[in-house]
Enzyme design. Structure first.
Site, PDB file in Angstrom:
ATOM      1  N   GLU A 296       0.838  -1.212   0.000  1.00  0.00           N
ATOM      2  CA  GLU A 296       0.000   0.000   0.000  1.00  0.00           C
ATOM      3  C   GLU A 296       0.869   1.256   0.000  1.00  0.00           C
ATOM      4  OE1 GLU A 296      -2.844  -0.457  -0.857  1.00  0.00           O
ATOM      5  OE2 GLU A 296      -3.152  -2.540  -0.279  1.00  0.00           O
TER       6      GLU A 296
ATOM      7  N   ASP B 215       3.618  -4.681  -5.457  1.00  0.00           N
ATOM      8  CA  ASP B 215       3.996  -5.983  -4.889  1.00  0.00           C
ATOM      9  C   ASP B 215       5.501  -6.056  -4.664  1.00  0.00           C
ATOM     10  OD1 ASP B 215       1.474  -7.068  -4.711  1.00  0.00           O
ATOM     11  OD2 ASP B 215       1.556  -8.120  -6.634  1.00  0.00           O
TER      12      ASP B 215
HETATM   13 ZN    ZN Z   1      -2.693  -2.673  -4.615  1.00  0.00          ZN
END
Ligand code: ZN
Length: 694
Positions: free
Chosen positions: A534, A598
């Protein structure tokens, strides 16, 4: 978002009142499901589960299968789901636990608070299938009569406002709501967006392959069958379905693609009332805005002017009868999951089975829990938080968040490709990111919303209108920075570039994701990876275009922006190689932000874990070194099984790559991984030319 797609993969998107609401069903679900019943406590599964692994596969050959093979064999997709995953399973456990809570708050229970009365009564009316079946399509009759009474197109704006307020969704020609101003994040302004479609995305109308053609034919059949259920003759229902398809196709052709929508500049066109009239002369904005309660607003952001020019042409050319047909279909499409069994089943047959591959509908209790979560989520969320999210959990996860932010600070300072001027701006943005953990500081006030113990459709309509009005009432008022866009039980997380905050609901901080009973390695790999993900969104291809204040403003030097793009092109090229299903590859320009998040996320989590465990003596467990447990802990959040239909849908619409590539596509870029498992050059989990952005 970390995993929204995993969750939505188990739902059926209908473009209905609330997009997260599933299609409906009539049966009580499989006996096994009914036998399990509601839960009085959340079940425990460890965040690193050695039995979920497949050690017959070598980690350097296929790390995803190595980490998740056991889980994938033992967790076939339940018949009511289009996919099944660690996130999806936790989500279902949460739902079953919420079912337990709601069952204790039934009408007539003693001592309920005002909010408990609302969620208890909503759930009970939703579960009263007999009353719903008895009513058939009756609840729609007043609105159908209003559509039928449309005498001239000049009466459309007022009617449309009414439909959009009370039935919500973006299926009625276009979407309308509120959002922060892209150029001044402190201001909330009106947003008019593209919409008007029944299928999940504009590409479904424009793609020319055999699969897309078949789906369009199936959608036509579905529309005709649904309209026939309303009493139309088969012939007229077929003709009407063609009419709707023609209008939707015209709107779809003028809509931005999902990749185009990833650039916020493409969605930012503030117009005054005069410009708005000029854009769509055929539509009476004054009447529309008056009906929406916004007679005085001066400025609207039109996300997609090309769409609105097309809308104007469509409204100009369309006959009054065809307009009514279109509105009638969308009212029915929105409402079908909440009507009697014949309507629900037809809705499920297309949106659940055909489009996503689910075999049977979700049991009724699940759909009713989702409705309460969607419409009264902060009332239900208070109950969830009180039972699942104590102060120790908040303290521990906040500490991890601060460590990962410190890791990002260090990471930015050490970047060798970014100039110090741009670094200063990046650090300034990082410094003011707000951390929201668990639940909002101020709970939403539902006191103006009436929920009755015997009126399901009325409750649904009132709750929908309450939310529409609440969203519109924000326009022109000071921004509430404490607000959340996800409910506390949600198993997902998000970064909001305009709020400049990262948000982790209580639901995503439970085992097997955050696991207070286990040590740091799997927790930093799993939840640490989510937090880092995030945080990295603040600096992905989309997020990097916003500054510390949440405004769309370029703070990058040209040279640094160029280097950023070169680095993200490496990711675009890498993920474009991966096949989703059949011969469909990942649309890696759509998934770029998630793939960047990621990779950056796990790098940051790894850095934070090193800091957290510095000086400790870490030991091997379950035949895995601490480093290996960090990576297996990461991979096991992404274990999943997905039906082919759902994979096809995701390939078109989902900004996330499939779980396999969110693991394998990531670890090939991390030398720390290759060291941990002693992978050698030439093995599949070793990439010759590694990508790295953050
Ligand atoms: Zn995301």
């Amino acid at each position: 978002m970390r995993a929204l797609a995993n969750i939505l993969g188990s739902l059926v998107l209908t473009g209905a009142l609330c997009s997260a609401l599933p299609a409906a069903e009539t049966g009580a679900g499989a006996p096994a499901d009914a036998d399990r019943g509601p839960l009085s406590a959340l079940p425990y599964t460890p965040s690193l589960d050695p039995s979920a692994m497949d050690r017959t596969v070598k980690p350097c050959q296929d790390f995803y299968q190595y980490s998740c093979g056991g889980w994938r064999t033992r967790n076939p997709i339940p018949p009511d789901q289009s996919s099944w995953s660690v996130y999806g399973k936790l989500y279902e456990d949460n739902q079953r636990f919420l079912w337990g809570i709601l069952s204790t708050l039934a009408p007539g229970s003693a001592g309920r608070t005002a909010n408990q009365q609302k969620i208890g009564d909503y759930f009970a009316t939703c579960m009263d299938q007999q009353a719903i079946a008895h009513l058939g399509a009756t609840p729609l009759m007043p609105m159908l009569a209003r559509i039928d009474a449309l005498h001239t197109k000049s009466e459309l704006p007022a009617l449309l406002a009414d439909l959009q307020l009370n039935a919500a969704g973006s299926g009625f020609l276009f979407g309308f709501g509120s959002n922060q101003d892209y150029s001044d994040s402190n201001q909330v302004i009106a947003f008019a967006s593209a919409g008007g479609l029944g299928l999940p995305d504009r590409d479904y109308y424009t793609d020319r392959d055999a699969h897309a053609r078949t789906l369009r034919a199936q959608y036509l059949d579905h529309m005709a069958r649904s309209l026939a259920l309303l009493g139309e003759s088969p012939r007229s229902a077929t003709r009407d379905a063609l009419t709707v398809m023609r209008i939707e196709t015209q709107l779809a052709r003028a809509s931005l693609t999902l990749v185009e929508q990833r650039d916020p500049h493409n969605l930012f066109h503030k117009l005054d009332r005069g410009q708005l009239r000029q854009l769509t002369p055929a539509f009476g904005w004054d009447e529309y805005l008056r009906e929406m309660g916004l007679a005085k607003i001066a400025v609207i952001n039109v996300t997609d002017p090309r769409f609105y020019r097309q809308l104007a042409r469509v409204l100009d050319a369309i006959s009054l009868a065809d307009l009514k047909t279109y509105l009638r279909w969308h009212l029915l499409n929105n409402s079908a999951p909440y009507l009697s069994p014949a309507f629900e089943q037809e809705n499920f047959a297309f949106f659940g089975r055909t489009l996503r591959g689910a075999q049977v509908q979700s049991p009724r209790w699940k759909r009713c829990v989702r409705q309460v979560d969607s419409l009264l989520g902060e009332a239900l969320g208070q109950e969830f938080v009180a039972r699942t999210f104590g102060p120790e959990l908040k303290t521990a996860t906040l500490k991890m968040t601060l460590q990962i932010e410190a890791a990002m600070h260090k990471d930015i300072e050490e970047l060798n490709w970014m100039s110090s001027a741009t670094k200063q701006q990046a650090l300034a943005k990082l410094a003011v990111i707000a951390n929201k953990i668990g639940y909002p500081d101020h709970w939403r006030d539902y006191s103006e919303l009436e929920i009755k113990p015997d009126d399901f459709f009325g409750n649904l309509t009132r709750a929908t209108a309450f939310e529409s009005r609440r969203a519109l009432a924000k326009i022109g008022r000071p921004l509430d920075r404490t607000e959340w866009a996800m409910t506390p039980p949600t198993v997902d997380a998000y970064f909001d570039p305009q709020m400049n905050d990262i948000n982790f609901p209580a639901g995503v901080l439970q085992p097997p994701l955050y696991d207070a009973r286990l040590d740091d390695a799997p927790n930093y790999g799993n939840t640490g990876g989510t937090i880092g993900h995030e945080l990295t969104h603040a600096f992905d291809d989309e997020g990097r275009q916003y500054d510390a204040a949440g405004n769309l403003r370029n703070w990058w030097s040209d040279e640094d922006a160029k280097k950023f793009k070169e680095r993200t092109e490496c990711i675009v090229d890498q993920y474009a190689q991966y096949v989703v299903v059949d011969d469909i590859h990942i649309n890696s320009r759509l998934t770029l932000g998630e793939d960047v998040a990621d990779l950056g996320g796990l790098i940051l989590a790894h850095m934070a874990w090193q800091v957290q465990t510095a000086g400790q003596t870490l030991t091997e467990r379950d035949g895995l070194t601490p480093e290996q447990r960090f990576f297996v802990g990461y991979a096991q959040w992404a274990c999943e099984n997905v039906r082919d239909e759902d994979l096809r849908l995701h390939a078109k619409t989902d900004p996330h790559s499939p779980g396999r590539y969110r693991v394998n596509g990531l670890v090939v870029n991390m030398p720390e991984f290759q060291q941990a498992f002693s992978c050698k050059v030439g093995e599949p989990m070793v990439k010759e030319k590694r990508c790295r952005v953050w």
